[in-house]
Write an enzyme that holds these catalytic residues in place. Structure first.
Site, PDB file in Angstrom:
ATOM      1  N   TYR A  23      -1.766  -6.381   8.884  1.00 35.53           N
ATOM      2  CA  TYR A  23      -2.935  -5.513   8.701  1.00 35.53           C
ATOM      3  C   TYR A  23      -3.784  -6.044   7.551  1.00 35.53           C
ATOM      4  CZ  TYR A  23       0.392  -3.731   5.306  1.00 35.53           C
ATOM      5  OH  TYR A  23       1.318  -3.654   4.305  1.00 35.53           O
ATOM      6  N   ALA A  71      11.378 -12.839  16.584  1.00 33.50           N
ATOM      7  CA  ALA A  71      12.778 -12.400  16.687  1.00 33.50           C
ATOM      8  C   ALA A  71      13.353 -12.185  15.288  1.00 33.50           C
ATOM      9  CB  ALA A  71      13.582 -13.437  17.458  1.00 33.50           C
ATOM     10  N   LYS A 106       0.834  -1.211   0.000  1.00 31.80           N
ATOM     11  CA  LYS A 106       0.000   0.000   0.000  1.00 31.80           C
ATOM     12  C   LYS A 106       0.868   1.262   0.000  1.00 31.80           C
ATOM     13  CE  LYS A 106      -3.841  -1.989   2.666  1.00 31.80           C
ATOM     14  NZ  LYS A 106      -4.806  -2.171   1.599  1.00 31.80           N
ATOM     15  N   ASN A 109      14.827  -0.047   6.396  1.00 33.54           N
ATOM     16  CA  ASN A 109      13.622  -0.036   5.549  1.00 33.54           C
ATOM     17  C   ASN A 109      13.515   1.234   4.698  1.00 33.54           C
ATOM     18  OD1 ASN A 109      12.752   1.942   7.343  1.00 33.54           O
ATOM     19  ND2 ASN A 109      10.656   1.183   7.392  1.00 33.54           N
ATOM     20  N   LYS A 113      15.398  -6.364   4.136  1.00 33.53           N
ATOM     21  CA  LYS A 113      15.799  -5.335   5.114  1.00 33.53           C
ATOM     22  C   LYS A 113      17.196  -5.561   5.693  1.00 33.53           C
ATOM     23  CE  LYS A 113      11.095  -4.074   6.389  1.00 33.53           C
ATOM     24  NZ  LYS A 113      10.086  -3.928   7.438  1.00 33.53           N
TER      25      LYS A 113
HETATM   26  P1  NDP Z   1      10.717 -12.683   9.548  1.00 32.77           P
HETATM   27  O1  NDP Z   1      10.563 -13.766   8.541  1.00 32.77           O
HETATM   28  O2  NDP Z   1      12.026 -11.959   9.658  1.00 32.77           O
HETATM   29  O3  NDP Z   1      10.421 -13.284  11.030  1.00 32.77           O
HETATM   30  C1  NDP Z   1       9.290 -14.068  11.252  1.00 32.77           C
HETATM   31  C2  NDP Z   1       9.136 -14.347  12.750  1.00 32.77           C
HETATM   32  O4  NDP Z   1       7.862 -14.956  12.928  1.00 32.77           O
HETATM   33  C3  NDP Z   1      10.185 -15.298  13.339  1.00 32.77           C
HETATM   34  O5  NDP Z   1      10.479 -14.880  14.645  1.00 32.77           O
HETATM   35  C4  NDP Z   1       9.425 -16.640  13.334  1.00 32.77           C
HETATM   36  O6  NDP Z   1       9.866 -17.548  14.335  1.00 32.77           O
HETATM   37  C5  NDP Z   1       8.035 -16.192  13.657  1.00 32.77           C
HETATM   38  N1  NDP Z   1       6.981 -17.113  13.208  1.00 32.77           N
HETATM   39  C6  NDP Z   1       6.619 -17.410  11.941  1.00 32.77           C
HETATM   40  N2  NDP Z   1       5.556 -18.257  11.928  1.00 32.77           N
HETATM   41  C7  NDP Z   1       5.258 -18.499  13.227  1.00 32.77           C
HETATM   42  C8  NDP Z   1       4.264 -19.299  13.867  1.00 32.77           C
HETATM   43  N3  NDP Z   1       3.367 -20.013  13.168  1.00 32.77           N
HETATM   44  N4  NDP Z   1       4.228 -19.308  15.220  1.00 32.77           N
HETATM   45  C9  NDP Z   1       5.120 -18.589  15.934  1.00 32.77           C
HETATM   46  N5  NDP Z   1       6.083 -17.806  15.383  1.00 32.77           N
HETATM   47  C10 NDP Z   1       6.151 -17.773  14.041  1.00 32.77           C
HETATM   48  O7  NDP Z   1       9.507 -11.683   9.268  1.00 32.77           O
HETATM   49  P2  NDP Z   1       9.428 -10.127   9.648  1.00 32.77           P
HETATM   50  O8  NDP Z   1       9.935  -9.991  11.038  1.00 32.77           O
HETATM   51  O9  NDP Z   1      10.069  -9.303   8.597  1.00 32.77           O
HETATM   52  O10 NDP Z   1       7.855  -9.806   9.571  1.00 32.77           O
HETATM   53  C11 NDP Z   1       6.938 -10.238  10.569  1.00 32.77           C
HETATM   54  C12 NDP Z   1       5.556  -9.633  10.305  1.00 32.77           C
HETATM   55  O11 NDP Z   1       5.538  -8.241  10.556  1.00 32.77           O
HETATM   56  C13 NDP Z   1       5.039  -9.816   8.883  1.00 32.77           C
HETATM   57  O12 NDP Z   1       3.691 -10.244   8.975  1.00 32.77           O
HETATM   58  C14 NDP Z   1       5.124  -8.416   8.278  1.00 32.77           C
HETATM   59  O13 NDP Z   1       4.147  -8.212   7.297  1.00 32.77           O
HETATM   60  C15 NDP Z   1       4.842  -7.564   9.523  1.00 32.77           C
HETATM   61  N6  NDP Z   1       5.360  -6.180   9.411  1.00 32.77           N
HETATM   62  C16 NDP Z   1       4.457  -5.122   9.454  1.00 32.77           C
HETATM   63  C17 NDP Z   1       4.887  -3.822   9.375  1.00 32.77           C
HETATM   64  C18 NDP Z   1       3.878  -2.699   9.424  1.00 32.77           C
HETATM   65  O14 NDP Z   1       4.226  -1.563   9.072  1.00 32.77           O
HETATM   66  N7  NDP Z   1       2.664  -2.932   9.882  1.00 32.77           N
HETATM   67  C19 NDP Z   1       6.317  -3.485   9.217  1.00 32.77           C
HETATM   68  C20 NDP Z   1       7.183  -4.652   9.228  1.00 32.77           C
HETATM   69  C21 NDP Z   1       6.699  -5.935   9.302  1.00 32.77           C
HETATM   70  P3  NDP Z   1      11.139 -18.525  14.097  1.00 32.77           P
HETATM   71  O15 NDP Z   1      12.358 -17.704  14.382  1.00 32.77           O
HETATM   72  O16 NDP Z   1      10.937 -19.610  15.069  1.00 32.77           O
HETATM   73  O17 NDP Z   1      11.069 -18.989  12.664  1.00 32.77           O
END
Ligand code: NDP
Length: 269
Positions: free
Chosen positions: A216, A128, A16, A87, A66
């Protein structure tokens, strides 16, 4: 002359950001264009070099680039260095300046839009990955103490050790949260993307607490669970998206847009 900006990601079609920056530009009278660019997964540096060659002034960076963007930058803001993720890029005098506006976006949404002050609050930060890294420094800055919970406990422990000099932080497994309560629970996992709920125990939401899902655009299992568990406010991450964009816009243009009408318009869509 129109100044060119873009968001680079893969996938990026759902973004968006072009719409948000178009509304900011109209509101502030800035002459900019802003487009989506899907980079090959192994081609982020080349895509960025091409944009610079084509005279773009800057770009936003989204999943999964990122961390790579962080590596690319010789100059970094303090908050980008703390996050180890970038970002927002600004191209200037042959250099790339890297910033991270995600944390500022989250704090603005929680404190200003949702009216929840973070000073002395106990925050549970779920995840994390890149998003959690992007916001933790600003959560400390706002005066919160933090527990990081992650499916892979090692990553939460590593992250807690990296940030221990910034404030009070502990790592936990999901089972280890049993019997504990938090004022604010931020879902920075990608579990909502696959319509799943991380294994949060019942009772983690303190009376009057805020549940915040960075995802979102849809009702997530996390938001549903938080409401069932008595969280006073349950919010998605649309406000964070708009606020981090406003911070990037300010970085590029020196003008701070009014986010409220933009957020209100997006909510109607
Ligand atoms: P990453 O891939 O870097 O990290 C994903 C994280 O989610 C890891 O810690 C992973 O755990 C965990 N995870 C994934 N699936 C599960 C599950 N089923 N149960 C528990 N933990 C889970 O992704 P990002 O950190 O880049 O993004 C995370 C979210 O944040 C996304 O949905 C993204 O769209 C959103 N976001 C929104 C923003 C906004 O402006 N609103 C800005 C930035 C991000 P593990 O280490 O064990 O794999």
């Amino acid at each position: 002359m129109t100044d060119k900006y873009a968001v680079i990601g893969n996938p990026v079609s759902h973004s968006k950001s072009p719409l948000i920056h178009k509304m900011f530009a109209e509101q502030t009278g800035q002459d900019i264009s802003y487009e989506k660019i899907e980079s090959p997964l192994d081609g982020f540096a080349d895509t960025t070099a091409q944009l610079r060659g084509d005279g773009y002034k800057g770009c936003n960076v989204t999943v999964p680039f990122k961390f790579e963007a962080f590596q690319l930058c010789k100059q970094l803001t303090g908050r980008a260095r703390a996050a180890q993720a970038v970002n927002t890029l600004r191209f200037e005098n042959g250099e790339i300046l890297g910033d991270n506006t995600d944390g500022a976006g989250l704090i603005a949404d929680i404190e200003q839009n949702l009216g929840c002050k973070l000073l002395f609050k106990k925050v549970l930060l779920m995840g994390a990955g890149g998003a959690a890294h992007g916001v933790i420094w600003q959560l400390f800055n706002a005066g919160a103490s933090i527990v990081i919970v992650n499916r892979t406990l090692d990553k939460a422990q590593l992250m807690a050790s990296e940030f221990t000099s910034y404030g009070t932080v502990f790592a936990s497994s999901y089972e280890g949260l049993a019997g504990k309560q938090f004022d604010v629970v931020v879902n920075a996992t990608s579990s909502s993307l696959s319509n799943k709920l991380a294994p949060l125990p019942k009772g983690v939401f303190a009376p009057g607490s805020l549940a915040y899902d960075m995802m979102y655009g849809k009702q997530t299992p996390f938001i549903k669970f938080a409401r069932e568990q008595g969280a006073a406010i349950a919010s998605d991450g649309l406000g964070m998206l708009v606020e981090q964009a406003a911070e990037a816009f300010y970085k590029w243009r020196g003008v701070r847009p009014d986010t409220a009408p933009v957020l209100a318009k997006l909510r109607l869509q």
